[in-house]
Design an enzyme around this catalytic site. Sequence first.
Site, PDB file in Angstrom:
ATOM      1  N   HIS A  14       5.150  -3.132   1.764  1.00 29.97           N
ATOM      2  CA  HIS A  14       6.474  -3.658   2.119  1.00 29.97           C
ATOM      3  C   HIS A  14       7.153  -2.821   3.207  1.00 29.97           C
ATOM      4  O   HIS A  14       8.369  -2.793   3.312  1.00 29.97           O
ATOM      5  CB  HIS A  14       7.371  -3.835   0.889  1.00 29.97           C
ATOM      6  CG  HIS A  14       7.702  -2.579   0.134  1.00 29.97           C
ATOM      7  ND1 HIS A  14       7.871  -2.579  -1.239  1.00 29.97           N
ATOM      8  CD2 HIS A  14       7.902  -1.297   0.524  1.00 29.97           C
ATOM      9  CE1 HIS A  14       8.176  -1.361  -1.650  1.00 29.97           C
ATOM     10  NE2 HIS A  14       8.209  -0.572  -0.599  1.00 29.97           N
ATOM     11  N   HIS A  16      15.331   0.796  -1.148  1.00 30.68           N
ATOM     12  CA  HIS A  16      15.240   2.069  -0.430  1.00 30.68           C
ATOM     13  C   HIS A  16      16.624   2.680  -0.233  1.00 30.68           C
ATOM     14  O   HIS A  16      17.055   2.961   0.879  1.00 30.68           O
ATOM     15  CB  HIS A  16      14.493   1.855   0.893  1.00 30.68           C
ATOM     16  CG  HIS A  16      13.098   1.356   0.682  1.00 30.68           C
ATOM     17  ND1 HIS A  16      12.824   0.021   0.432  1.00 30.68           N
ATOM     18  CD2 HIS A  16      11.913   2.011   0.622  1.00 30.68           C
ATOM     19  CE1 HIS A  16      11.512  -0.118   0.258  1.00 30.68           C
ATOM     20  NE2 HIS A  16      10.944   1.071   0.360  1.00 30.68           N
ATOM     21  N   HIS A  22       1.074   6.931   1.872  1.00 28.90           N
ATOM     22  CA  HIS A  22       1.955   7.313   2.967  1.00 28.90           C
ATOM     23  C   HIS A  22       2.972   8.336   2.484  1.00 28.90           C
ATOM     24  O   HIS A  22       3.279   8.405   1.299  1.00 28.90           O
ATOM     25  CB  HIS A  22       2.672   6.099   3.574  1.00 28.90           C
ATOM     26  CG  HIS A  22       3.662   5.425   2.677  1.00 28.90           C
ATOM     27  ND1 HIS A  22       3.306   4.710   1.559  1.00 28.90           N
ATOM     28  CD2 HIS A  22       5.019   5.353   2.742  1.00 28.90           C
ATOM     29  CE1 HIS A  22       4.377   4.211   0.971  1.00 28.90           C
ATOM     30  NE2 HIS A  22       5.440   4.596   1.667  1.00 28.90           N
ATOM     31  N   GLU A  68       4.438   5.027  -5.140  1.00 33.70           N
ATOM     32  CA  GLU A  68       5.041   3.766  -5.572  1.00 33.70           C
ATOM     33  C   GLU A  68       3.991   2.702  -5.927  1.00 33.70           C
ATOM     34  O   GLU A  68       4.342   1.601  -6.364  1.00 33.70           O
ATOM     35  CB  GLU A  68       5.977   3.223  -4.488  1.00 33.70           C
ATOM     36  CG  GLU A  68       5.284   2.788  -3.209  1.00 33.70           C
ATOM     37  CD  GLU A  68       6.258   2.505  -2.062  1.00 33.70           C
ATOM     38  OE1 GLU A  68       7.455   2.802  -2.209  1.00 33.70           O
ATOM     39  OE2 GLU A  68       5.808   1.992  -1.030  1.00 33.70           O
TER      40      GLU A  68
END
Length: 430
Positions: free
Chosen positions: A12, A59, A194, A241
């Site tokens: 995403h 976020h 990441h 995540e």
Amino acid sequence: MATIVGGFATSHTPTIGFAVDTNKQNDPIWAPIFKGYEPVQKWLKEQAPDVIFYIFNDHMTSFFMDHYSQFALGVGDTFPVADEGGGARNLPALKGYPELAEHIAKCLVADEFDLSYFQNKGLDHGCFSPMSLLFPEHKQGWPTKIIPFQVGVLMAPSPNASRCYKLGKALRRAIQSFPGNIKVAIAGTGGLSHQVHGERCGFNNTPWDMEFMQRLGDDPQSLTKYTIAQLAELGGMEGAEIVMWLMMRGALSEKVENVHQTYYLPSMTPICSLIFEERSNEKPAESDADYMARVNHELAGIEKLEGSYPFTISLSVKAFRLNNFLHELINPEHRKAFLSDPETAFTKASLTDEEKELVRSRNWRGMIHYGVIFFMLEKLGAVVGTTNLHIYSAMKGLSLEDFQKTRNAQVLYSVAGKDEGKTNWDKPAK
């Protein structure tokens, strides 16, 4: 009964939304993104789910550290695009599915997963970035509804892999017990490897990404043994995540087939997607009747309590506009506008004629019946300078004097604070 048509996972990263908005389809650097998602677009069109249960993390846009939840279920009927700082993307709002959301909430709470519920919040790139690519026709309106499920993965302590996988299993039972004849797809988003902060910024681990996707389909249980620290070591801090992919996998059958997988690493975050189709049909150990009896156990018989109205998710959705209008009275500017020109304030808040009249007439009992929670009446009372006891007596259909006779002490009080004139009723006894 509801049917789960399968599950899909997707990154995403905002990179996806940027590529869509700037029409990068034919740019050689960006084209692999669009090409990789074509099979997912085709699969979604063929399956035509009525609703997507969409697992994502915000976020720090709509879910900030002033109130941060582990698991937050979107129960509203509309979810707009959040503004993340540069203006909201030009996308239509997504439609929710409050009836299914409330059913899922009751089921998950019965299975001891404590949730928070949200509505009237914008969704950020965690939701809209991939959605805008998954449904190229979105400008004409989204072809499916959505139930967003926000997982608090950004602030420790956060839900671990095992907890997310177990929640997915409970979610499967909840969806399959929904009485509506609908098709549901499960989406897990985020990842893969990441890290976007600190000196380790820019970390990726493609071999781990490939191993994770293979094990997710074939042996998801083995992935639940990793700690958050171990996932961060393998896939970067933000890459941890991927627990949300595990939640999606838990909501599917024991055996699945990976019918599509793509992986492209242009910059900071792999842009990847996969599709799992179910290949087994396990029967739950608990019968549907026993399951629903357990789900409804806590409020069984509540309807027999005369004059009592449990505040439910469905009521919160139905009466959100009026509850929100009254809640905003904690804002001094809104209070001032309401007291000086209530009709303009009503119109600005888009209240219906029925809602306007309930407030105008101070119909305390009527507002409760409509779906206003009592604590909003308390706020309205404080603003207009009336007491809790006046509200209580009106709900009982008694005069204040007669209601006071039922109390051990004849006192008046409210939640009014320092605003001038709001406690003028507080006079010494004669």
